[in-house]
Design a protein around this motif. Structure first.
Motif, PDB file in Angstrom:
ATOM      1  N   SER A  48       6.709   0.014 -14.260  1.00 32.15           N
ATOM      2  CA  SER A  48       7.947  -0.623 -13.808  1.00 32.15           C
ATOM      3  C   SER A  48       9.146   0.275 -14.060  1.00 32.15           C
ATOM      4  N   ARG A  49       9.161   0.927 -15.228  1.00 34.66           N
ATOM      5  CA  ARG A  49      10.270   1.840 -15.517  1.00 34.66           C
ATOM      6  C   ARG A  49      10.237   3.058 -14.598  1.00 34.66           C
ATOM      7  N   CYS A  50       9.049   3.570 -14.346  1.00 37.33           N
ATOM      8  CA  CYS A  50       8.932   4.746 -13.479  1.00 37.33           C
ATOM      9  C   CYS A  50       9.378   4.443 -12.044  1.00 37.33           C
ATOM     10  N   LEU A  51       9.087   3.239 -11.586  1.00 37.22           N
ATOM     11  CA  LEU A  51       9.426   2.869 -10.212  1.00 37.22           C
ATOM     12  C   LEU A  51      10.799   2.220 -10.101  1.00 37.22           C
ATOM     13  N   GLY A  52      11.349   1.783 -11.229  1.00 38.61           N
ATOM     14  CA  GLY A  52      12.603   1.044 -11.192  1.00 38.61           C
ATOM     15  C   GLY A  52      12.441  -0.318 -10.559  1.00 38.61           C
ATOM     16  N   VAL A  53      11.314  -0.997 -10.889  1.00 43.53           N
ATOM     17  CA  VAL A  53      10.974  -2.261 -10.249  1.00 43.53           C
ATOM     18  C   VAL A  53      11.242  -3.430 -11.203  1.00 43.53           C
ATOM     19  N   ALA A  54      11.937  -4.444 -10.713  1.00 44.46           N
ATOM     20  CA  ALA A  54      12.219  -5.659 -11.477  1.00 44.46           C
ATOM     21  C   ALA A  54      11.122  -6.691 -11.214  1.00 44.46           C
ATOM     22  N   PRO A  55      10.987  -7.705 -12.096  1.00 47.71           N
ATOM     23  CA  PRO A  55       9.945  -8.725 -11.905  1.00 47.71           C
ATOM     24  C   PRO A  55       9.967  -9.381 -10.534  1.00 47.71           C
ATOM     25  N   ALA A  56      11.138  -9.646  -9.998  1.00 53.20           N
ATOM     26  CA  ALA A  56      11.217 -10.290  -8.679  1.00 53.20           C
ATOM     27  C   ALA A  56      10.615  -9.414  -7.590  1.00 53.20           C
ATOM     28  N   GLU A  57      10.721  -8.105  -7.751  1.00 56.69           N
ATOM     29  CA  GLU A  57      10.159  -7.198  -6.750  1.00 56.69           C
ATOM     30  C   GLU A  57       8.638  -7.179  -6.829  1.00 56.69           C
ATOM     31  N   TRP A  58       8.081  -7.276  -8.033  1.00 59.20           N
ATOM     32  CA  TRP A  58       6.622  -7.377  -8.158  1.00 59.20           C
ATOM     33  C   TRP A  58       6.129  -8.651  -7.486  1.00 59.20           C
ATOM     34  N   ALA A  59       6.867  -9.746  -7.663  1.00 56.24           N
ATOM     35  CA  ALA A  59       6.475 -11.010  -7.043  1.00 56.24           C
ATOM     36  C   ALA A  59       6.501 -10.895  -5.521  1.00 56.24           C
ATOM     37  N   ARG A  60       7.499 -10.205  -4.983  1.00 60.12           N
ATOM     38  CA  ARG A  60       7.567 -10.007  -3.532  1.00 60.12           C
ATOM     39  C   ARG A  60       6.385  -9.169  -3.041  1.00 60.12           C
ATOM     40  N   LEU A  61       6.056  -8.113  -3.786  1.00 62.64           N
ATOM     41  CA  LEU A  61       4.907  -7.286  -3.405  1.00 62.64           C
ATOM     42  C   LEU A  61       3.634  -8.117  -3.385  1.00 62.64           C
ATOM     43  N   ASP A  62       3.433  -8.938  -4.409  1.00 62.25           N
ATOM     44  CA  ASP A  62       2.235  -9.770  -4.502  1.00 62.25           C
ATOM     45  C   ASP A  62       2.103 -10.696  -3.296  1.00 62.25           C
ATOM     46  N   GLY A  63       3.231 -11.114  -2.730  1.00 67.86           N
ATOM     47  CA  GLY A  63       3.184 -12.030  -1.593  1.00 67.86           C
ATOM     48  C   GLY A  63       2.519 -11.454  -0.360  1.00 67.86           C
ATOM     49  N   HIS A  64       2.470 -10.131  -0.238  1.00 68.73           N
ATOM     50  CA  HIS A  64       1.845  -9.520   0.934  1.00 68.73           C
ATOM     51  C   HIS A  64       0.340  -9.789   0.982  1.00 68.73           C
ATOM     52  N   TRP A  65      -0.277 -10.114  -0.143  1.00 74.16           N
ATOM     53  CA  TRP A  65      -1.728 -10.372  -0.165  1.00 74.16           C
ATOM     54  C   TRP A  65      -2.087 -11.702   0.484  1.00 74.16           C
ATOM     55  N   GLU A  66      -1.075 -12.507   0.788  1.00 68.04           N
ATOM     56  CA  GLU A  66      -1.338 -13.758   1.506  1.00 68.04           C
ATOM     57  C   GLU A  66      -1.423 -13.537   3.010  1.00 68.04           C
ATOM     58  N   ASP A  67      -1.272 -12.292   3.440  1.00 63.85           N
ATOM     59  CA  ASP A  67      -1.263 -11.997   4.880  1.00 63.85           C
ATOM     60  C   ASP A  67      -2.249 -10.877   5.211  1.00 63.85           C
ATOM     61  N   LEU A  68      -3.424 -10.919   4.576  1.00 68.08           N
ATOM     62  CA  LEU A  68      -4.464  -9.942   4.865  1.00 68.08           C
ATOM     63  C   LEU A  68      -5.449 -10.511   5.886  1.00 68.08           C
ATOM     64  N   ALA A  69      -6.339  -9.658   6.374  1.00 67.50           N
ATOM     65  CA  ALA A  69      -7.321 -10.047   7.395  1.00 67.50           C
ATOM     66  C   ALA A  69      -8.736  -9.809   6.868  1.00 67.50           C
ATOM     67  N   ALA A  70      -9.689 -10.523   7.430  1.00 65.30           N
ATOM     68  CA  ALA A  70     -11.072 -10.421   6.972  1.00 65.30           C
ATOM     69  C   ALA A  70     -11.641  -9.025   7.209  1.00 65.30           C
ATOM     70  N   ASP A  71     -12.437  -8.571   6.239  1.00 70.31           N
ATOM     71  CA  ASP A  71     -13.144  -7.288   6.328  1.00 70.31           C
ATOM     72  C   ASP A  71     -14.561  -7.568   6.823  1.00 70.31           C
ATOM     73  N   PRO A  72     -14.849  -7.329   8.112  1.00 67.43           N
ATOM     74  CA  PRO A  72     -16.174  -7.671   8.650  1.00 67.43           C
ATOM     75  C   PRO A  72     -17.288  -6.798   8.096  1.00 67.43           C
ATOM     76  N   TYR A  73     -16.975  -5.601   7.661  1.00 65.31           N
ATOM     77  CA  TYR A  73     -18.002  -4.681   7.156  1.00 65.31           C
ATOM     78  C   TYR A  73     -18.483  -5.124   5.782  1.00 65.31           C
ATOM     79  N   ALA A  74     -17.565  -5.579   4.927  1.00 66.62           N
ATOM     80  CA  ALA A  74     -17.972  -6.119   3.637  1.00 66.62           C
ATOM     81  C   ALA A  74     -18.758  -7.416   3.820  1.00 66.62           C
TER      82      ALA A  74
END
Length: 253
Positions: A42-68
């Motif tokens: 977090s210090r290296c990136l200059g990221v605040a907790p709210a920004e981590w939460a925003r990043l985590d939200g992108h995982w709600e918009d993934l698509a199925a992996d047919p190969y797995a």
């Protein structure tokens, strides 16, 4: 995210952060791997907790992996490529393409052209992603004196359900066929397992850890090591669980 409108945030801005990035680069180059704790990242990136939460939200918009799915694993993902310029630190999106790994890297998908859904526009423009890519470029500079890096970005969600295993790496021990490989934990919900192991060139275990706290970053020299992740299972078998990870790789252009 591009050279004109990408995040201007530079990894390792403070003296403490610069030293942390230098230590990561030294350790990956000397022993093949390094684990960066969330507070340090977090210090290296200059990221605040709210920004981590925003990043985590992108995982709600993934698509199925047919190969797995063909191997019995429920996995969601997307995929994107960027070009990182060492001189200016610019990050330029590259056209979306099929994903192919070298023959000597992933035994499960030799000569397989896998087609995945692209990263969303919001993910591609994510400032945290830009800062992370630049940090990884600084670490990779300790492994190869390259002017440009091909950056491949893979957000994964592996789902664990009662009666079935969630396999983060159904191929088992493998390489990615790149210079630097990184795994950033975005989140874990109702799962046990998921132990990440790094092996040397002869297959001997040299590091093992369970990424349990979001923001933990595991780095390894993909040319000198192999890696694998153990299955995940639901902690409460009455409901599914998942493990969310961002795998980002860099290969010298």
């Amino acid at each position: 995210m591009d050279e004109e409108n990408g995040s201007g945030r530079a990894a390792g801005g403070s003296g403490e952060a610069v030293r942390a990035v230098a230590e990561a680069r030294r350790m990956v180059a000397s022993r093949g791997w390094y684990l960066m704790p969330p507070a340090v990242l977090s210090r290296c990136l200059g990221v605040a907790p709210a920004e981590w939460a925003r990043l985590d939200g992108h995982w709600e918009d993934l698509a199925a992996d047919p190969y797995a799915a063909e191997k019995g694993t429920s996995r969601l993902r997307r995929y994107g490529q960027f070009l990182l310029s060492r001189q200016a630190g610019g990050i330029t999106p590259l056209p979306h393409e099929v994903f192919v790994q070298p023959d000597d890297s992933n035994p499960l998908y030799v000569d397989v052209e896998r087609r995945f859904e692209p990263l969303t526009d919001a993910f591609r423009a994510e400032p945290v992603l830009g800062a992370l890519i630049r940090l990884l470029g600084e670490v990779a500079a300790g492994l190869d004196d390259a002017d440009e890096w091909i950056v491949r970005v893979h957000p994964f969600r592996v789902v664990a359900r009662s009666g079935s295993l969630g396999q983060p790496t159904p191929e088992g021990r493998h390489k990615d066929g790149v210079t630097l490989v990184s795994s950033l934990l975005a989140g874990r919900r109702n799962v046990t397992g998921g132990r990440s192991t790094v092996y040397d060139a002869e297959g001997r275990e040299i590091a093992a850890t369970t990424l349990s706290e979001p923001g933990t970053l595991l780095l390894s020299d993909d040319r000198a090591t192999w890696h694998a992740v153990s299955p995940v299972r639901p902690e409460d078998t009455g409901r599914p669980g998942h493990r969310d990870v961002l795998v980002t790789t860099l290969a010298a252009r």
